[in-house]
Structures are given as structure tokens and as C-alpha cells.
Enzyme design. Structure first.
Site: not given
Lengths: 338, 341
Positions: A64, A133
Site C-alpha cells: 500500500e 475490516h
């Protein structure tokens, strides 16, 4: 040629938005994890690899910080990348690039350089994906000068916001609540152009202003429908743009209704709802007939068990309850709301 | 932990005689200009005309002086917070560098950046970065833009210190550059210390080229105190990047003679080690080489010194006279519209 509106989904609208951008502007390319061969973790980019090739639909390694930084570098270098971070949960790994490079380069360079990057990410909870999440970190991004932050909550905005975001010479972060991808509805053909500046009134009303964004919009509209059956007429505002906040639209509504409830899936402390209410108090304090209220996620990491997750989220019943509590007349039982 | 200074010559590097007087004098001048700029900045910092953090390049001049002449105008440069010398040799005027450090509006970043954030669009100098490792992914992205827009032979030169090798961003960026065949020259200025932490205390494996090799990137170890060795290595590396469009990694062994920044008491290294490295001062060493080769006379040296001093004096005068940005403009430089106001 105008055709009748067609039924589509938020997901398909996003895909069309990508296709339009890739076709119209050769500088545009999409990069992110599994955007290519997998077709996108939420199937947004399904089919785009076959159509546009692997130079423009780039599968990235699980890096990322690296690939968001590279996307920012590519934007600095003249391209118009769409960087997809699979979810806001993984964006924490890339925070340095977003906050310390994308948001800062125009300023630190005294205006010489700018970063026309669009970063898209899924956010939010509601599918029992548990604590790592399920984040709603929109307030963290909306906190940062140098970023424009969008939250398309309708099919029209999913279709329309990407193009102006790509034309913006400065970084734009777009949040797509994961529960919206399956949203189905009508979209006019050709798709209407939308702005990335203003909030929108999604339901006009007279008794209370409900302000929200993203995945909480459907919940707020549901609450408004329920309240309408009880004689309470709620005005629902979809912020659409989380930075810069279109506070004028909110104030205009509050001056009419004199009551405000902000609905925000982020945790209460440090939520965008808090920011909104502070601004409303600063500018319209004496126009309020009741203290402002907010409905946010409970201050707990998102639990896995369904009943616990639902208890944590600002779902429609909780929103309606907050409005009812606000509508109780001060100092007298039984008096009807105005 | 001390390290023996490197060899003073690199086998195979061209000799001063082969390169000629003009070329060599230019390299010497470049290094001296950096040295005098940095020394003056230290002094000005003491006078509180420069504030915040100040990171001096003294001792490392051969790196910037050796690499920069090999870059073309269409190439791009990404650097660190120790970037005054890189900016200067890339072509950013010393006037605007000094004004920037004084926080003046005429500074190369409009006074908005300071010492760590020198930027210059005209020379494609993409900063000036205070985040260790922050420039690596940016460089990969700039190179990606060149690849995608068919600026086939542009090179992005990315300078960073050995401290950055510990950051995940280093590996992510090198992997991307290798995987996607991005024309980046990664220039690791290994001065042995990341602020106060010696490389040997922070890396289990201190051969940094091996890390590049693990990502499939060609690399070389170079004596960073020898400007001709640096120049020759950079020339070959840049040629390779340009021709093949794939990245290259240079590990330059160098040393900073001063502290990490103006606040550093240097408790972590021993004065004898600094003294040993100073014996390899890149400027004195090169000047000596040139004198031995009869390419530099005493009066040449005096002239170079005089001109450097004049340039620094002029930069300080410029910075002193330059004005401050009006406070009313505080919220500027956030969007494109602000820029037009």
C-alpha cells in the site's frame, strides 16, 4: 440521444465511470490490488483489464505505501491515476504517502507542484467482517488540508463523481461504503454531470434536519420514512463532500427546521458529526430549538457477532429514536411537534 | 563501531588528466560551492536567520557533484532533507535556496518549505523530503509516468540515506521499480549513521546492494568520497537506466563531517572516527589530485574560493533583502484556485 433511465447498480455505475474516464483521458489509469485479473475485490473493475490492457489496469503487489506513493508520483509526473486501496482498513499503511506527500506537495513547494491523484477506497461495516475490516475513517481524511474527500452515496454520484475528481488538479479521496455496491436503482441516460462541491437534499422536510453521508444515507432515509408515518417530517441532507464541508447547505436547512441530528458511522469521538455540529453551533446557535444530536457508531471495535455489530452501528431505529427524543416538547407532555 | 575509510581511488575510473582541466575544475567548483553554502548556513543558523531543522551535507559533496552532471534537463530528481547541495547543483539558484531557508517569499518554495523542502519546477527538482524513505515511491511513480507517457529515456534520480533501507517503503518501491521496469536511479548515500544509529546496529545485513539485488536490481558499491569515481559510476548507471529502462542501485560510501542536524551532540560516534574520515575530505583530496596532475594552480584555487564566497554573500544579501509573504495569504497553496489569486 436521450434514452429512458435504465436500472443499474452502484457498482456498475462506478465501472461505467471508470470506462468513461479511461476512454476520455489517456492520462488516466487504474492501479490497485486485484483490480485487473481478479476484476476488483468488489467487482468494480471487472472487464476493464480486457478492454484497456495491463498498462492502464495495473495489478499491484500488496504494497500500500509503495503503490499509493507511486500513484502519487505518477500524478506528480503528469498522469491522472486512480489508485484503488482495497479498503480504508488497509489505507493506514499508506497514510504517510497520502498525508505527507499528496496533501502537502502543493503547499510545501509554494504552488509549483500539484498532485492530481484520485484515491478510491471501500469503507464501513455491516457484513460481520469484524474489527480490522470494518473501519469508517472518513473523519481522519476529512481532517487534512490539501485533500478533497468525497462520499458518493447514490448511484448518480457513483457514476458522476469520478470524472470531476480526475479533473481536479489536487488529490481527491473517494469513499465507497461497502454496503452500497449492491444498491440498485435508476440512472438517467446520459448520466447527469454532478459537482464535487455541494451537499444535496435527498428528502425535503420541515421538522428536523438529518445530515449524513455514505453508507448511512439509506439508513437515514429509512428512518425518515418511519418518522413520516409518525407525523415527523425530516429533511435529509447527504453531505456528498466531506472536505470541504458544505456547511452553508446544512445551515440553510437548520434555519428552516431549527433541529439537527447528524448521523455518522464513524465512532462518536472525533467523528465528522461532531465537526458538523460544532460548526452549526458556531453559526446558528440561536436558531436551534433543541440541543444538536448525533448518532454514531458505539465506541467499540466492530464485533463479529451479528447482533453485536448491529448494536454498534447507527442503524435506522437508533436514528429514529434520536429524532423522537429531540422532538419531545420542552417542559410539557403531549404537545405536538411544530 | 568504527569503519575503515574507503580506498581513495576506484580502479577503472578515468583520471583527471583524461577528463581534462575544464571538467575537473567544474567538479571541484561544484563541491566547493556546496561546502561554502553549508558552512554559511551553519553560521546563519547560529544567528537565528535560519530556523527549524538544518541538515548539512559537509563531507558528502562528491556524491551530488558526481551524479548531477550526468542528468539531463528532462530527468527528475527526488532528494531528502539534506538536499541543499543537490538542489544547488541541479540548478536551483543559491539566491532562492538561501531565501527559502530564511522563510522569505522569494524562496524556491515560496518560504513555505524551509531547509527540508526545497522544490524547483524548472529544474524538475521534486523536493526536499523530511520523511525518511518518503521519496522512494514518489520516484518510482515519476518514472512510471515517464514510462506511460513514452518519455522513453528520462531518468528519475532518487537520493536517500542508508537509514531509508530499513523502511518498508524502500523494499516496496524497489520491488515496484524492478517489477514494472521503471527508469529509476536509486542513489543510496551510505554515511553510516541514520541520525544517531549506526547501520551495523540497525541492519542484520549491511550490504545494501544485496538488498537491491534481492529485488532483481543491478547495483554497485562506489567510493562516495571520490568525485571522479562517483561521476563515472553514475554515468554508467544512468546510461544503463536510460537505455534499458530498468532501475539501478548505487551504494555510495560517504560520511558527514558534521552532526546530523544542528541539535545533534554526536554522542553516538567517536571523534577519532570523524577525524579519520576527514582525511578523505572529497574537496581537499580532489584538489590535491588536480594539483599533482598540474591541472590546478594556487591562483585557480583562490579564484574558485573567491567566486564561491561572492556567490554565498550575494545569496545572503538577496535573502536578507527579500520580503515575507503577507500573512493574509496564509491559506494559499491548498488548491489550484488559490494559486491563481
Amino acid at each position: 440521444m436521450t434514452q429512458s433511465p435504465s436500472t443499474t447498480s452502484y457498482r456498475e455505475a462506478l465501472r461505467e465511470a471508470h470506462r468513461e474516464a479511461l476512454q476520455r483521458d489517456p492520462r488516466v489509469f487504474l492501479m490497485g490490488e486485484d483490480v485487473g485479473r481478479y476484476g476488483g475485490t468488489y467487482a468494480v473493475s471487472k472487464g476493464l483489464l480486457a478492454e484497456f490492457g495491463d498498462a492502464r489496469i495495473r495489478d499491484t503487489p500488496l504494497s500500500e505505501l509503495g503503490f499509493v506513493g507511486a500513484g502519487i508520483g505518477a500524478a506528480l509526473g503528469g498522469m491522472r491515476p486512480i489508485v484503488e486501496i482495497m479498503t480504508v482498513n488497509f489505507s493506514l499503511l499508506a497514510m504517510d504517502a497520502i498525508v505527507n506527500t499528496a496533501a502537502l506537495y502543493r503547499h510545501m513547494s509554494g504552488g509549483q507542484f500539484h498532485v492530481p491523484v484520485v484515491i478510491r477506497m471501500a469503507s464501513g461495516a455491516g457484513r460481520q467482517l469484524a474489527a480490522q475490516h470494518s473501519h469508517s475513517l472518513e473523519p481522519w481524511y476529512a481532517h487534512v488540508p490539501g485533500l478533497r474527500v468525497l462520499a458518493p452515496a447514490t448511484i448518480e454520484d457513483a457514476r458522476g463523481m469520478l470524472w470531476p475528481a480526475l479533473q481536479d488538479p489536487d488529490p481527491v479521496v473517494i469513499f465507497e461504503h461497502a454496503q452500497l455496491y449492491n444498491l440498485e436503482g435508476q440512472l438517467a441516460e446520459p448520466a447527469p454531470q454532478v459537482d464535487i462541491e455541494r451537499a444535496a437534499v435527498r428528502r425535503a422536510g420541515r421538522d428536523v434536519t438529518l445530515v449524513t453521508y455514505g453508507g448511512s444515507l439509506p439508513r437515514t432515509l429509512d428512518a425518515a420514512a418511519q418518522l413520516a408515518s409518525e407525523g415527523i417530517d425530516a429533511e435529509v441532507i447527504d453531505l456528498r463532500v466531506l472536505r470541504p464541508l458544505d456547511i452553508d447547505s446544512v445551515l440553510q436547512s437548520v434555519r428552516k427546521t431549527r433541529r439537527i441530528v447528524a448521523v455518522d458511522e464513524a465512532w462518536r469521538s472525533g467523528s465528522l458529526a461532531g465537526e458538523l455540529l460544532a460548526r452549526v453551533c458556531e453559526s446558528a446557535f440561536y436558531e436551534l430549538d433543541a440541543p444538536p444530536a448525533r448518532v454514531c457508531s458505539e465506541e467499540v471495535p466492530m464485533p463479529y457477532a451479528k447482533h453485536l455489530e448491529e448494536a454498534a452501528l447507527p442503524l435506522a431505529p437508533k436514528i429514529a429514536a434520536a429524532v423522537r427524543a429531540m422532538m419531545k416538547p420542552v417542559g410539557g407532555a403531549g404537545a405536538a411537534p411544530r | 563501531m568504527t569503519t575503515a575509510p574507503p580506498l581513495s581511488t576506484t580502479p577503472g575510473a578515468p583520471t583527471p588528466q583524461a577528463l581534462g582541466r575544464e571538467f575537473c575544475t567544474a567538479r571541484l567548483t561544484d563541491m566547493l560551492r556546496i561546502r561554502r553554502l553549508e558552512e554559511r548556513c551553519a553560521q546563519l543558523y547560529g544567528e537565528q536567520k535560519i530556523r527549524g531543522f538544518l541538515h548539512l551535507y559537509i563531507g558528502e559533496e562528491a556524491v551530488a557533484a558526481g551524479v548531477m552532471p550526468n542528468l539531463r534537463p528532462q530527468d527528475k530528481v527526488v532528494a531528502t532533507y539534506r538536499e541543499h547541495g543537490h538542489a544547488l547543483l541541479r540548478g536551483v539558484p543559491m539566491n532562492t535556496i538561501m531565501a527559502e531557508m530564511f522563510g522569505k517569499q522569494a524562496g524556491c518554495s515560496g518560504g513555505r518549505g524551509g531547509s527540508m523542502h526545497l522544490f524547483d519546477r524548472a529544474t524538475r527538482f521534486y523536493g526536499g523530503n523530511a520523511i525518511v524513505g518518503g521519496g522512494l515511491a514518489i520516484a518510482a511513480g515519476l518514472a512510471l509516468a515517464d514510462r506511460l507517457s513514452a518519455h522513453a529515456d528520462a531518468v528519475t534520480a532518487c537520493f536517500f540515506g542508508e537509514g531509508a533501507v530499513a523502511e518498508g517503503a524502500f523494499h516496496e518501491a524497489l520491488n515496484l521499480a524492478s517489477l514494472w521496469r521503471l527508469p529509476v536511479l536509486f542513489i543510496c548515500e551510505n554515511n553510516l549513521y541514520a541520525m544517531g544509529t549506526a547501520l551495523s546496529r540497525s541492519q542484520a545485513s549491511i550490504d545494501l546492494t544485496a538488498k537491491a539485488a534481492s529485488h532483481g536490481i543491478a547495483s554497485a558499491h562506489i567510493n562516495g568520497m571520490n568525485v571522479l569515481a562517483v561521476h563515472d559510476a553514475a554515468r554508467q548507471a544512468i546510461e544503463q537506466v536510460r537505455e534499458q529502462g530498468t532501475p539501478f542501485f548505487l551504494e555510495l560510501h560517504t560520511y558527514r563531517f558534521r552532526a546530523h542536524s544542528m541539535f545533534d551532540a554526536e554522542l553516538y560516534r567517536d571523534k577519532a572516527e570523524v577525524a579519520r574520515w576527514k582525511q578523505h575530505d572529497p574537496i581537499e583530496h580532489f584538489a590535491g589530485q588536480l594539483r599533482d596532475a598540474e591541472l590546478l594552480t594556487h591562483s585557480d584555487m583562490q579564484r574558485i574560493e573567491r567566486e564561491a564566497e561572492r556567490e554565498v554573500d550575494a545569496a545572503v544579501a538577496f535573502a536578507d533583502a527579500a520580503g515575507l509573504e503577507p500573512v493574509e495569504q496564509l491559506a494559499r497553496y491548498l488548491t489550484a484556485e488559490d494559486a491563481q489569486r
